[in-house]
Design a protein around this motif. Sequence first.
Motif, PDB file in Angstrom:
ATOM      1  N   UNK A 587       0.851  -1.187   0.000  1.00 48.49           N
ATOM      2  CA  UNK A 587       0.000   0.000   0.000  1.00 48.49           C
ATOM      3  C   UNK A 587       0.888   1.238   0.000  1.00 48.49           C
ATOM      4  N   UNK A 588       0.535   2.211  -0.824  1.00 45.32           N
ATOM      5  CA  UNK A 588       1.275   3.475  -0.903  1.00 45.32           C
ATOM      6  C   UNK A 588       0.257   4.610  -0.974  1.00 45.32           C
ATOM      7  N   UNK A 589       0.513   5.683  -0.241  1.00 46.72           N
ATOM      8  CA  UNK A 589      -0.340   6.872  -0.298  1.00 46.72           C
ATOM      9  C   UNK A 589       0.479   8.035  -0.823  1.00 46.72           C
ATOM     10  N   UNK A 590      -0.051   8.717  -1.854  1.00 49.41           N
ATOM     11  CA  UNK A 590       0.619   9.904  -2.367  1.00 49.41           C
ATOM     12  C   UNK A 590       0.067  11.134  -1.655  1.00 49.41           C
ATOM     13  N   UNK A 591       0.676  12.282  -1.916  1.00 48.89           N
ATOM     14  CA  UNK A 591       0.321  13.485  -1.171  1.00 48.89           C
ATOM     15  C   UNK A 591      -1.015  14.079  -1.605  1.00 48.89           C
ATOM     16  N   UNK A 593      -4.068  12.704  -1.963  1.00 52.22           N
ATOM     17  CA  UNK A 593      -5.216  11.844  -1.639  1.00 52.22           C
ATOM     18  C   UNK A 593      -5.391  10.710  -2.649  1.00 52.22           C
ATOM     19  N   UNK A 594      -4.308  10.205  -3.142  1.00 46.22           N
ATOM     20  CA  UNK A 594      -4.339   9.058  -4.041  1.00 46.22           C
ATOM     21  C   UNK A 594      -3.702   7.872  -3.338  1.00 46.22           C
ATOM     22  N   UNK A 595      -4.374   6.731  -3.407  1.00 45.07           N
ATOM     23  CA  UNK A 595      -3.901   5.519  -2.751  1.00 45.07           C
ATOM     24  C   UNK A 595      -3.640   4.450  -3.810  1.00 45.07           C
ATOM     25  N   UNK A 596      -2.572   3.680  -3.578  1.00 42.50           N
ATOM     26  CA  UNK A 596      -2.226   2.569  -4.463  1.00 42.50           C
ATOM     27  C   UNK A 596      -2.231   1.281  -3.653  1.00 42.50           C
ATOM     28  N   UNK A 597      -2.777   0.240  -4.275  1.00 38.24           N
ATOM     29  CA  UNK A 597      -2.684  -1.103  -3.700  1.00 38.24           C
ATOM     30  C   UNK A 597      -2.112  -2.022  -4.776  1.00 38.24           C
ATOM     31  N   UNK A 598      -0.979  -2.661  -4.470  1.00 44.84           N
ATOM     32  CA  UNK A 598      -0.278  -3.518  -5.430  1.00 44.84           C
ATOM     33  C   UNK A 598      -0.195  -4.928  -4.839  1.00 44.84           C
ATOM     34  N   UNK A 599      -0.700  -5.908  -5.601  1.00 45.20           N
ATOM     35  CA  UNK A 599      -0.654  -7.292  -5.114  1.00 45.20           C
ATOM     36  C   UNK A 599       0.765  -7.815  -5.099  1.00 45.20           C
ATOM     37  N   UNK A 600       1.570  -7.477  -6.136  1.00 44.85           N
ATOM     38  CA  UNK A 600       2.949  -7.956  -6.199  1.00 44.85           C
ATOM     39  C   UNK A 600       3.797  -6.923  -6.923  1.00 44.85           C
ATOM     40  N   UNK A 601       4.936  -6.575  -6.333  1.00 41.11           N
ATOM     41  CA  UNK A 601       5.888  -5.645  -6.917  1.00 41.11           C
ATOM     42  C   UNK A 601       7.136  -6.407  -7.332  1.00 41.11           C
ATOM     43  N   UNK A 602       7.562  -6.233  -8.593  1.00 42.22           N
ATOM     44  CA  UNK A 602       8.795  -6.845  -9.097  1.00 42.22           C
ATOM     45  C   UNK A 602       9.739  -5.740  -9.549  1.00 42.22           C
ATOM     46  N   UNK A 603      10.646  -5.279  -8.687  1.00 37.59           N
ATOM     47  CA  UNK A 603      11.539  -4.184  -9.067  1.00 37.59           C
ATOM     48  C   UNK A 603      12.485  -4.551 -10.194  1.00 37.59           C
ATOM     49  N   UNK A 604      12.811  -5.849 -10.339  1.00 41.67           N
ATOM     50  CA  UNK A 604      13.756  -6.244 -11.371  1.00 41.67           C
ATOM     51  C   UNK A 604      13.286  -5.945 -12.772  1.00 41.67           C
ATOM     52  N   UNK A 605      11.972  -6.001 -13.029  1.00 43.37           N
ATOM     53  CA  UNK A 605      11.421  -5.733 -14.372  1.00 43.37           C
ATOM     54  C   UNK A 605      10.550  -4.483 -14.408  1.00 43.37           C
ATOM     55  N   UNK A 606      10.516  -3.720 -13.300  1.00 41.50           N
ATOM     56  CA  UNK A 606       9.694  -2.497 -13.222  1.00 41.50           C
ATOM     57  C   UNK A 606       8.211  -2.791 -13.452  1.00 41.50           C
ATOM     58  N   UNK A 607       7.738  -3.892 -12.873  1.00 44.65           N
ATOM     59  CA  UNK A 607       6.354  -4.300 -13.075  1.00 44.65           C
ATOM     60  C   UNK A 607       5.598  -4.313 -11.753  1.00 44.65           C
ATOM     61  N   UNK A 608       4.331  -3.912 -11.834  1.00 43.17           N
ATOM     62  CA  UNK A 608       3.389  -4.037 -10.736  1.00 43.17           C
ATOM     63  C   UNK A 608       2.262  -4.953 -11.206  1.00 43.17           C
ATOM     64  N   UNK A 609       1.892  -5.918 -10.362  1.00 47.75           N
ATOM     65  CA  UNK A 609       0.831  -6.865 -10.713  1.00 47.75           C
ATOM     66  C   UNK A 609      -0.334  -6.690  -9.736  1.00 47.75           C
ATOM     67  N   UNK A 610      -1.547  -6.706 -10.267  1.00 45.07           N
ATOM     68  CA  UNK A 610      -2.725  -6.516  -9.435  1.00 45.07           C
ATOM     69  C   UNK A 610      -2.781  -5.124  -8.850  1.00 45.07           C
ATOM     70  N   UNK A 611      -2.897  -4.101  -9.733  1.00 46.91           N
ATOM     71  CA  UNK A 611      -2.786  -2.699  -9.313  1.00 46.91           C
ATOM     72  C   UNK A 611      -4.179  -2.099  -9.124  1.00 46.91           C
ATOM     73  N   UNK A 612      -4.368  -1.402  -8.021  1.00 46.54           N
ATOM     74  CA  UNK A 612      -5.593  -0.647  -7.755  1.00 46.54           C
ATOM     75  C   UNK A 612      -5.205   0.769  -7.361  1.00 46.54           C
ATOM     76  N   UNK A 613      -5.794   1.765  -8.054  1.00 48.76           N
ATOM     77  CA  UNK A 613      -5.537   3.174  -7.756  1.00 48.76           C
ATOM     78  C   UNK A 613      -6.850   3.802  -7.300  1.00 48.76           C
ATOM     79  N   UNK A 614      -6.849   4.385  -6.101  1.00 52.45           N
ATOM     80  CA  UNK A 614      -8.050   4.978  -5.509  1.00 52.45           C
ATOM     81  C   UNK A 614      -7.891   6.491  -5.448  1.00 52.45           C
ATOM     82  N   UNK A 615      -8.907   7.205  -5.916  1.00 55.70           N
ATOM     83  CA  UNK A 615      -8.931   8.667  -5.831  1.00 55.70           C
ATOM     84  C   UNK A 615      -9.999   9.071  -4.805  1.00 55.70           C
ATOM     85  N   UNK A 616      -9.580   9.824  -3.779  1.00 55.19           N
ATOM     86  CA  UNK A 616     -10.478  10.211  -2.707  1.00 55.19           C
ATOM     87  C   UNK A 616     -10.911  11.659  -2.880  1.00 55.19           C
TER      88      UNK A 616
END
Length: 794
Positions: A587-591, A593-616
């Motif tokens: 889970x990551x929160x930006x300044x 009011x945007x929230x990110x939920x990532x099921x799996x992060x792979x830094x080696x290939x710059x990929x995010x799997x299962x991404x949800x972006x919430x705007x409040x």
Amino acid sequence: MYAYKRLVEFPVLDRYIARELISPFAFGCALFTFFLVIDRIYSLTDLVITKGVPFFLVVQLLVFMLPSFLAHTLPMALLVAVLLAGGRLASDLEIVAFKAAGVSVLRLFRPVLLASLVVTLVTASLTLVVNPAANREFQRQLFRILQSRAVSGLQERVFNGTFGDVIIYVEDVSTSQVALHRLLVSDERDPTLSRIITAPEGRLITDEVSRRITLRLMNGAVNEADVMPADPPKNLTTKDVPIAGGAASQARYRYTRFDIYDISLSVDSPLRGAARGEKPEKDLSLGQLAEKIAEFRHDAYSRAPFQIERHKRYALPLAALVFGLVAFPLAVRSHRGGRSIALVGSLAILVIYYLVMTALEGAALGTRIPPAVAIWTPNVVFAVVGLGLLVATTREWKWPAMPVAWRALEALWRAIPRRRLWRPRDQATSAVHDSTHIIDRYLVREYVTFMGIGLAVAASLFIVIDLLQTLDRYLRLKPPMMYILAHFVYRLPAALHQGLPVVMLVATIFLFLTLSRYHELTALKAAGISLYRVSAPILGLGLAVAIAAGLFQELALPVLNERGDEMDRVKIQGQAPRHLQSRQRLWVRSADSRFYRVALLNPGTNDLYGVTILEMGREFRLVGRLDARRAHWTAAGWELSDGAYREIGDDGKVQTVPFGWTALDLKEDIDDFVRIQKPVNTMSFRELRDYTAQLEAAGFEIRKYLVELYSKLSFPLVNLVMVLVAIPFALQTPRSGRLFGIGLAIAIMAGYLVVHYVALAFARADLLPPLIAAWTANVIFMGIGVSLLLRART
């Protein structure tokens, strides 16, 4: 008549030696227990003041912790007491006088043996009866505290995983610890369902009768959808850990508003970090241990921890008897070195004993050796060594002279080339210089000697205590010995920096007690040298140490902490480096009011799997949501595939726009997900200052970070404050010994820590400005020191 005199004499002798043991035993017990409890003082103080937990509940929690501490500190204190008391008798030639009177060493050992048996029985009552019951009560008390102030487990602006698979984000917790404002809850107990609840207000409700904790949300909405599998490459899921949840699918989506929504929270998950979760066998009685051993009679691997625990409950008390057997002959054979050498020797014995036990216990957990052999071997080895030393001491065996070896060492020493570091140009000038500063050099030399001994003792204490606290982890992970040594290489300097004020305090007390005890201070005053002039070089050295500690804290400590953390996680625990580590359920929160939920992060290939972006939006209401199976970062921005964007209107209607592939321009890049924020205590002052400025610019609450920031300025000065406080206190009782000095140092340091932690807790509770809180203890104790020093006879 002669027989009557002998009968009366020996009890007097026993009482005399027992009195010699009581004082160092009490101080040793207080010293070791103090170092075990000291790191918990802040947490307990914070529970009372910041979290609002009733004081009596926290005191009970501390009481339930003490038996497990005493089971280790009692044998250790006996070892220190025997070495100190026996060393004192030997150095004052009382052992020689006893021998001349016809009292054998074996006879002198009798009161030591009786004291060892008493400590063994007390420790056995702790390990066999008191500790299991105290551990169970500790867990119950922890649960009561959680129920009475469950909100204390929630941190502001942090995705709290305290309650298992229910992730709770709270933007603000009221000062009364009752109201929760602007909440986002992700209920991930069902991996096939994405359920995200938002609400502007909430409460935590506890029910002690049913032992349940309920999160009540008000005037919010539930966003529910079926989960679209993240489907990452198989090489990213090498561990047998399933990926929890994922992005919402393009199909079914339900948006439901509510007035009141209750979520039942798990009551067991907050205790996962407690000792019971790591070593459940510690809470079991002997009968329950026997049942577990019988249950796993056909599974040696599962049975080993329970067998080891049962053997340790018998072996640990007998360690007191073994320590007494080893320490007494070593003490009576040492005619020089004094109590400092005895204390260092006792710590060396403890380090060796626990290192041997650690290595053997790890082998027993791996079923490579029987549990009985692993647990009892240290006692057997030390007992054999102790018996050998006792026989050698009783019969007065001596080491062979070996004149050839000593002559060879002397010739080698003479063969080493040496040169003078300095040569005075003028003998008269040198004599004047020496006569002017010889006292300063003498005082500084004595003080540095005490500091060196204090640092050696502190290092040994850290190794022993760290082994006691991390023993279970090493035994289960079985890292190579080089990794464990590297752990101490990185952690030991940081620990010594943390304990340096205590070392400065003890060294100052010992120096002035020595000057007073041997009338050197009186002689200096008679020569016209005031107390202030005597204190000047020590205060100057304290200021130099404070400056050096500040530079070390700013330049070296962050690097050591970072490398130590990397050694513990990567080398010992086998995790990937932080910047390359694949992480799940991020889970990551930006300044904005945007929230990110990532099921799996792979830094080696710059990929995010299962991404949800919430705007409040206003009142923390969800106004937009984007879900994607995969997001890939490129230099041009984000590329998202297989997902949908949903816009939620004020009337609750949801408009869905599916997509197969799209490019998205977001403020956040891959570094915002890969970057791991360092813990506050591992940052330098400049790093924490910049981090605090960023949080303030983003609109976050920064009070607790300001407390840490100002504490980084005040902590190095504690070294000078301890010197200033110790001088007048040491002069209050000039004829007291060093054991009194240790007790005085413990009392002063405990008082300082209580004042400091209470002030920090008041600041976190918004009852005191952070700057004042960080400097309160320094100002108070510096004032006490200056006031007492001005009143002292100069």
